[in-house]
Motif scaffolding. Structure first.
Motif, PDB file in Angstrom:
ATOM      1  N   ARG A 138       0.868  -1.175   0.000  1.00  0.00           N
ATOM      2  CA  ARG A 138       0.000   0.000   0.000  1.00  0.00           C
ATOM      3  C   ARG A 138       0.903   1.223   0.000  1.00  0.00           C
ATOM      4  O   ARG A 138       1.635   1.465   0.957  1.00  0.00           O
ATOM      5  N   ILE A 139       0.883   1.988  -1.093  1.00  0.00           N
ATOM      6  CA  ILE A 139       1.808   3.101  -1.253  1.00  0.00           C
ATOM      7  C   ILE A 139       1.068   4.427  -1.187  1.00  0.00           C
ATOM      8  O   ILE A 139       0.071   4.627  -1.877  1.00  0.00           O
ATOM      9  N   ILE A 140       1.558   5.321  -0.336  1.00  0.00           N
ATOM     10  CA  ILE A 140       1.054   6.683  -0.251  1.00  0.00           C
ATOM     11  C   ILE A 140       2.058   7.585  -0.952  1.00  0.00           C
ATOM     12  O   ILE A 140       3.236   7.641  -0.564  1.00  0.00           O
ATOM     13  N   HIS A 141       1.638   8.263  -1.997  1.00  0.00           N
ATOM     14  CA  HIS A 141       2.551   9.033  -2.831  1.00  0.00           C
ATOM     15  C   HIS A 141       3.094  10.266  -2.105  1.00  0.00           C
ATOM     16  O   HIS A 141       4.278  10.580  -2.173  1.00  0.00           O
ATOM     17  N   ARG A 142       2.226  11.016  -1.454  1.00  0.00           N
ATOM     18  CA  ARG A 142       2.545  12.193  -0.648  1.00  0.00           C
ATOM     19  C   ARG A 142       2.931  13.441  -1.445  1.00  0.00           C
ATOM     20  O   ARG A 142       3.160  14.505  -0.846  1.00  0.00           O
ATOM     21  N   ASP A 143       2.997  13.369  -2.758  1.00  0.00           N
ATOM     22  CA  ASP A 143       3.310  14.583  -3.525  1.00  0.00           C
ATOM     23  C   ASP A 143       2.595  14.572  -4.875  1.00  0.00           C
ATOM     24  O   ASP A 143       3.186  14.887  -5.911  1.00  0.00           O
ATOM     25  N   LEU A 144       1.318  14.217  -4.844  1.00  0.00           N
ATOM     26  CA  LEU A 144       0.512  14.244  -6.065  1.00  0.00           C
ATOM     27  C   LEU A 144       0.222  15.695  -6.441  1.00  0.00           C
ATOM     28  O   LEU A 144      -0.313  16.461  -5.646  1.00  0.00           O
ATOM     29  N   ILE A 167       9.349  10.713  -2.303  1.00  0.00           N
ATOM     30  CA  ILE A 167       8.959  10.881  -0.895  1.00  0.00           C
ATOM     31  C   ILE A 167       7.760   9.999  -0.546  1.00  0.00           C
ATOM     32  O   ILE A 167       7.107  10.203   0.481  1.00  0.00           O
ATOM     33  N   ALA A 168       7.482   9.013  -1.392  1.00  0.00           N
ATOM     34  CA  ALA A 168       6.368   8.094  -1.123  1.00  0.00           C
ATOM     35  C   ALA A 168       6.684   7.212   0.080  1.00  0.00           C
ATOM     36  O   ALA A 168       7.845   7.030   0.454  1.00  0.00           O
ATOM     37  N   ARG A 169       5.636   6.661   0.676  1.00  0.00           N
ATOM     38  CA  ARG A 169       5.798   5.743   1.795  1.00  0.00           C
ATOM     39  C   ARG A 169       4.932   4.510   1.542  1.00  0.00           C
ATOM     40  O   ARG A 169       3.854   4.596   0.956  1.00  0.00           O
ATOM     41  N   SER A 170       5.421   3.362   1.988  1.00  0.00           N
ATOM     42  CA  SER A 170       4.697   2.114   1.781  1.00  0.00           C
ATOM     43  C   SER A 170       4.287   1.507   3.112  1.00  0.00           C
ATOM     44  O   SER A 170       4.955   1.694   4.132  1.00  0.00           O
ATOM     45  N   PHE A 171       3.169   0.774   3.074  1.00  0.00           N
ATOM     46  CA  PHE A 171       2.643   0.105   4.268  1.00  0.00           C
ATOM     47  C   PHE A 171       2.408  -1.360   3.959  1.00  0.00           C
ATOM     48  O   PHE A 171       2.177  -1.743   2.812  1.00  0.00           O
ATOM     49  N   ARG A 172       2.415  -2.146   5.007  1.00  0.00           N
ATOM     50  CA  ARG A 172       2.122  -3.572   4.880  1.00  0.00           C
ATOM     51  C   ARG A 172       0.856  -3.906   5.651  1.00  0.00           C
ATOM     52  O   ARG A 172       0.466  -3.193   6.573  1.00  0.00           O
ATOM     53  N   GLY A 173       0.227  -5.011   5.268  1.00  0.00           N
ATOM     54  CA  GLY A 173      -0.915  -5.528   6.014  1.00  0.00           C
ATOM     55  C   GLY A 173      -2.036  -4.531   6.134  1.00  0.00           C
ATOM     56  O   GLY A 173      -2.473  -3.925   5.157  1.00  0.00           O
ATOM     57  N   ASN A 174      -2.498  -4.323   7.385  1.00  0.00           N
ATOM     58  CA  ASN A 174      -3.627  -3.445   7.635  1.00  0.00           C
ATOM     59  C   ASN A 174      -3.225  -2.022   7.993  1.00  0.00           C
ATOM     60  O   ASN A 174      -4.071  -1.215   8.383  1.00  0.00           O
ATOM     61  N   GLU A 175      -1.936  -1.696   7.909  1.00  0.00           N
ATOM     62  CA  GLU A 175      -1.501  -0.339   8.207  1.00  0.00           C
ATOM     63  C   GLU A 175      -2.073   0.635   7.186  1.00  0.00           C
ATOM     64  O   GLU A 175      -2.071   0.359   5.988  1.00  0.00           O
ATOM     65  N   ASP A 218       0.357   6.986   9.268  1.00  0.00           N
ATOM     66  CA  ASP A 218       1.563   7.151  10.062  1.00  0.00           C
ATOM     67  C   ASP A 218       1.705   8.635  10.383  1.00  0.00           C
ATOM     68  O   ASP A 218       0.940   9.471   9.898  1.00  0.00           O
ATOM     69  N   LYS A 219       2.706   8.957  11.177  1.00  0.00           N
ATOM     70  CA  LYS A 219       2.947  10.344  11.564  1.00  0.00           C
ATOM     71  C   LYS A 219       4.424  10.639  11.422  1.00  0.00           C
ATOM     72  O   LYS A 219       5.271   9.773  11.647  1.00  0.00           O
ATOM     73  N   VAL A 257      -0.384  20.276   9.117  1.00  0.00           N
ATOM     74  CA  VAL A 257      -0.369  20.815  10.474  1.00  0.00           C
ATOM     75  C   VAL A 257       0.189  19.823  11.493  1.00  0.00           C
ATOM     76  O   VAL A 257       1.004  20.178  12.346  1.00  0.00           O
ATOM     77  N   HIS A 258      -0.248  18.564  11.411  1.00  0.00           N
ATOM     78  CA  HIS A 258       0.097  17.592  12.442  1.00  0.00           C
ATOM     79  C   HIS A 258       1.065  16.502  11.973  1.00  0.00           C
ATOM     80  O   HIS A 258       1.469  15.661  12.777  1.00  0.00           O
ATOM     81  N   GLY A 259       1.401  16.468  10.695  1.00  0.00           N
ATOM     82  CA  GLY A 259       2.326  15.459  10.197  1.00  0.00           C
ATOM     83  C   GLY A 259       1.694  14.091  10.023  1.00  0.00           C
ATOM     84  O   GLY A 259       2.406  13.104   9.818  1.00  0.00           O
ATOM     85  N   ARG A 260       0.366  13.996  10.081  1.00  0.00           N
ATOM     86  CA  ARG A 260      -0.322  12.711   9.916  1.00  0.00           C
ATOM     87  C   ARG A 260      -0.645  12.492   8.435  1.00  0.00           C
ATOM     88  O   ARG A 260      -1.282  13.332   7.796  1.00  0.00           O
ATOM     89  N   TYR A 261      -0.189  11.363   7.905  1.00  0.00           N
ATOM     90  CA  TYR A 261      -0.482  11.062   6.509  1.00  0.00           C
ATOM     91  C   TYR A 261      -1.071   9.659   6.390  1.00  0.00           C
ATOM     92  O   TYR A 261      -0.790   8.762   7.183  1.00  0.00           O
ATOM     93  N   SER A 262      -1.911   9.481   5.385  1.00  0.00           N
ATOM     94  CA  SER A 262      -2.603   8.223   5.146  1.00  0.00           C
ATOM     95  C   SER A 262      -3.049   8.204   3.699  1.00  0.00           C
ATOM     96  O   SER A 262      -2.766   9.135   2.941  1.00  0.00           O
ATOM     97  N   ILE A 263      -3.755   7.157   3.303  1.00  0.00           N
ATOM     98  CA  ILE A 263      -4.278   7.122   1.945  1.00  0.00           C
ATOM     99  C   ILE A 263      -5.228   8.289   1.715  1.00  0.00           C
ATOM    100  O   ILE A 263      -5.367   8.778   0.585  1.00  0.00           O
TER     101      ILE A 263
END
Length: 365
Positions: A168-174, A194-202, A205-206, A223-229
């Protein structure tokens, strides 16, 4: 650390091979990627001629090249002074080395020799979406059919990253400058540095180091540094509204409203005047019901609360379905002059507009 970082001493005309390795953060193993010799890439780009230079970003310069068999390529050459670029290089390889989707730019291989570190991609002849979308002359080439096609292609590419890829990849700079266009104007998502990847049910992240582009970042991330899909969903919503309107979110102004594009779109939506948002250049070719639907979907994607935003699987369905759409809530938009741009911000893509500013570091609070 990847295994191939030790593979720096190669013969001048070393043939293409395979490289593999591991990365402690993503737990990835057996990354295979074709390896090009420096002589091959230097010849393909006419010794990195200035005439072949396509642009330059935080990673370094990008050149057009042609391999001996006639294949056009784009070469990202790591700047020797860019430590940020070195991190992005490793991250890009880890994230997309094995991804295959028609709406993702394809990484063909890399070149590592001495101090030279390069990534080799398929070449996109129409370059990036922003060069068309925000240019008064070129934007006329983007009729409604092409824009609708581009929106759907981007949505399917993001859905693949979030749902169907091996991670599961979050691009973060679309953003518009990271959407490349092929010969037929089909969109391909690029730049996974600067993308980030997750495994399983994740799913989230922050971080204390916020990276991304002002105008496209979701409020919870900025504001809070929280990123997700749902952070990517927000960015897609901004991009969708930009494609429909032909206007940038960052730097947008309308009379004395002092609103960004999201605020303006929200105001029109509440007043039942959403169609006033569309680009004047698509009036003759546009399907008005599709235009209105896309604006509505865009506003659903940029809602302030992440839980209110649809996932990309739902977005793809909403774009093609003629059923009733849920009511959109207020977007998490920022007016011009917000505090998220400071003296520490820098541009990651010099080839794009100076209005596009990337936050490279911002302490979450």
């Amino acid at each position: 650390m990847l295994y191939f970082w030790k593979r720096s001493k190669m013969k001048k005309n070393e043939p293409t091979g395979k490289i593999g390795g591991t990365h402690s953060e993503s737990h990835e193993k057996d990354l295979d990627l074709p390896l090009f010799g420096l002589y091959t890439i230097s010849k393909a780009t006419n010794n990195f001629s200035i005439d072949n230079k396509l642009g330059e970003g935080g990673f370094g310069p990008v050149y057009k090249g042609m391999l001996e068999e006639g294949q056009d390529i784009a070469v990202k050459r790591l700047s020797k002074t860019s430590m940020q670029g070195l991190d992005e290089f490793k991250n890009e390889v880890i994230c997309i080395a094995k991804l295959q989707h028609r709406n993702l730019v394809r990484l063909l291989g890399c070149c590592i020799q001495g101090e030279e570190i390069m990534l080799i991609y398929e070449y996109m002849p129409n370059k990036s979406l922003d060069l068309f979308l925000f240019d008064q002359t070129k934007s006329k080439l983007l009729d409604w059919e092409k824009r609708f096609q581009i929106v759907n292609g981007i949505a399917r590419g993001i859905m693949y990253l979030h749902q169907d890829s091996r991670l599961r990849i979050i691009h973060r700079d679309l953003k518009a400058s990271n959407i490349l266009l092929d010969t037929d104007m089909n969109p391909k998502i690029s730049d996974f540095g600067i993308a980030r990847s997750f495994r399983g049910n994740e799913t989230e992240d922050k971080t204390n180091r916020v990276v991304g582009t002002y105008g496209y970042m979701s409020p919870e991330y900025a504001v809070h540094g929280r990123y997700s899909i749902k952070s990517d969903v927000f960015s897609f919503g901004v991009l969708l509204l930009e494609i429909v309107s032909g206007k940038r979110n960052s730097g947008f102004s309308k009379g004395n409203q002092h609103l960004d594009l999201l605020g303006h779109a929200w105001t029109l939506y509440k007043d039942g005047k959403s169609l006033e948002l569309d680009d004047a250049y698509i009036c003759d070719s546009a399907n008005l019901s599709e235009v209105q639907r896309l604006i509505h979907v865009g506003l659903l994607c940029v809602q302030k609360r992440p839980d209110d935003r649809p996932c990309m699987t739902t977005v793809v369905a909403l774009l093609s379905n003629e059923g009733k759409l849920p009511k959109a809530n207020q977007p998490g938009f920022f007016t011009e002059g917000d505090a998220f741009v400071d003296e520490g911000t820098t541009s990651r893509n010099e080839a794009s507009s100076t209005n596009e500013i990337t936050i490279t570091q911002l302490e979450a609070r």
